[in-house]
Design an enzyme around this catalytic site. Structure first.
Site, PDB file in Angstrom:
ATOM      1  N   CYS A  90       0.830  -1.197   0.000  1.00 46.19           N
ATOM      2  CA  CYS A  90       0.000   0.000   0.000  1.00 46.19           C
ATOM      3  C   CYS A  90       0.871   1.256   0.000  1.00 46.19           C
ATOM      4  O   CYS A  90       1.699   1.433   0.902  1.00 46.19           O
ATOM      5  CB  CYS A  90      -0.908  -0.003   1.226  1.00 46.19           C
ATOM      6  SG  CYS A  90      -1.905   1.492   1.393  1.00 46.19           S
ATOM      7  N   ASN A 135       0.628  -8.426  -1.195  1.00 47.18           N
ATOM      8  CA  ASN A 135      -0.380  -9.369  -0.745  1.00 47.18           C
ATOM      9  C   ASN A 135       0.200 -10.767  -0.700  1.00 47.18           C
ATOM     10  O   ASN A 135       1.215 -11.065  -1.329  1.00 47.18           O
ATOM     11  CB  ASN A 135      -1.565  -9.376  -1.708  1.00 47.18           C
ATOM     12  CG  ASN A 135      -2.365  -8.106  -1.642  1.00 47.18           C
ATOM     13  OD1 ASN A 135      -1.960  -7.086  -2.176  1.00 47.18           O
ATOM     14  ND2 ASN A 135      -3.498  -8.159  -0.984  1.00 47.18           N
TER      15      ASN A 135
END
Length: 308
Positions: free
Chosen positions: A242, A251
């Site tokens: 992010c 992820n």
């Protein structure tokens, strides 16, 4: 996305979460090639990009073009991320019929991300729901549901309090609790999902978005699965991170999730043999920060398990 009631659905978010922090612009045709190959590997629900400010996230500037091109794959369900009412309206006008609205539990993160308090973002969510065309699939992403890069661990009560205002707006929306920083642990994941499911039995679908910053991505996915969650975000090659959560890595890798569930005998609808080459090419994208373990382990071959 698998329709087997005993299986799980894997939502591929690499083309959004995996790309958004990459500096060199990935050509649109390259992105489309990856979409085609990911879809061919069995991924039918893919987050293809986000409707955001092109100055803030220039990598996402071609999301409308990608969305328009997805018509070439009738079985593909292209999902787009939106952080505000305005961007959600833009996405709907561009033809998006699967929209993921994101807001943060943490006020610091939400203000850093969209310059609004969470309550303001919740109000925008309500207005967007009223404006969306009938039949639009809606997902609600709660970022920093476990931890915030600025405030640390987020208390369960704060998450539930925000959901109290959000869930009644559209109980049929898919609700995704997001470990934005990757600092969650399996016990935390299990406890929060148990509390949320108990408090909101009317919610029809729960999802989990895991990051692998501290190497606990798969363990957290497994904890959520044991708690009844059946929808999981993942990014091919473990790409991601992010931009508004300093230090967060990608992820949990799609190929790692697929391999784990295959070993457990849990259907995903994914073809690991087709997925691994895509992940290897994804790991080589200039400027990307890949993660995951399975593609390298499989590349080592049977000799990796040879006796010493």
């Amino acid at each position: 996305m698998t329709t087997n009631p005993d299986g799980v659905a894997v939502v591929e978010v690499g083309p959004r979460d995996g790309y958004q922090g990459i500096g060199p612009f990935i050509p649109t045709e390259t992105k489309l090639s990856f979409l085609e190959r990911l879809h061919a590997a069995g991924l039918t629900r893919i987050e293809i990009g986000s409707f955001v400010s092109a100055s803030a996230l220039p990598q996402m500037r071609d999301t409308p073009a990608l969305l328009a091109a997805c018509g070439r794959w009738p079985a593909l369900r292209p999902q787009v991320l939106v952080p505000s009412e305005r961007r959600g309206r833009d996405a709907a006008a561009a033809g998006a019929r699967e929209i993921a609205y994101v807001l943060s539990v943490s006020e610091s993160h939400n203000r850093n991300n969209v310059r609004r308090a969470p309550a303001e973002s919740a109000a925008e969510y309500a207005r967007l729901l009223a404006a969306l065309p009938a039949g639009t699939f809606v997902r609600l992403n709660l970022a920093t549901a476990f931890d915030c890069p600025f405030e640390g661990r987020i208390g369960e009560a704060r998450v539930l309090a925000l959901l109290e205002s959000l869930v009644p707006m559209r109980p049929e929306a898919e609700i995704c609790l997001c470990d934005t920083t990757g600092r969650a642990d399996p016990a935390h994941v299990a406890a929060l999902f148990a509390a949320a499911q108990a408090r909101f039995p009317e919610a029809r679908s729960w999802a989990f978005h895991a990051h692998d910053t501290y190497g606990l991505g798969l363990a957290n996915v497994h904890a959520a699965y044991r708690g009844g969650v059946r929808v999981f975000d993942a990014s091919f090659a473990g790409l991601g991170g992010c931009p508004f959560a300093p230090g967060a890595t990608g992820n949990v890798a799609t190929e790692d999730v697929a391999w784990m569930f295959a070993r457990m005998g849990v259907p995903t609808g994914l073809d690991l043999d087709a997925l691994i080459p895509v992940a290897r090419d994804g790991a080589a994208i200039p400027g990307g920060l890949p993660g995951g373990r399975v593609r390298d382990a499989l590349a080592a071959g049977p000799q990796a398990c040879a006796a010493p």
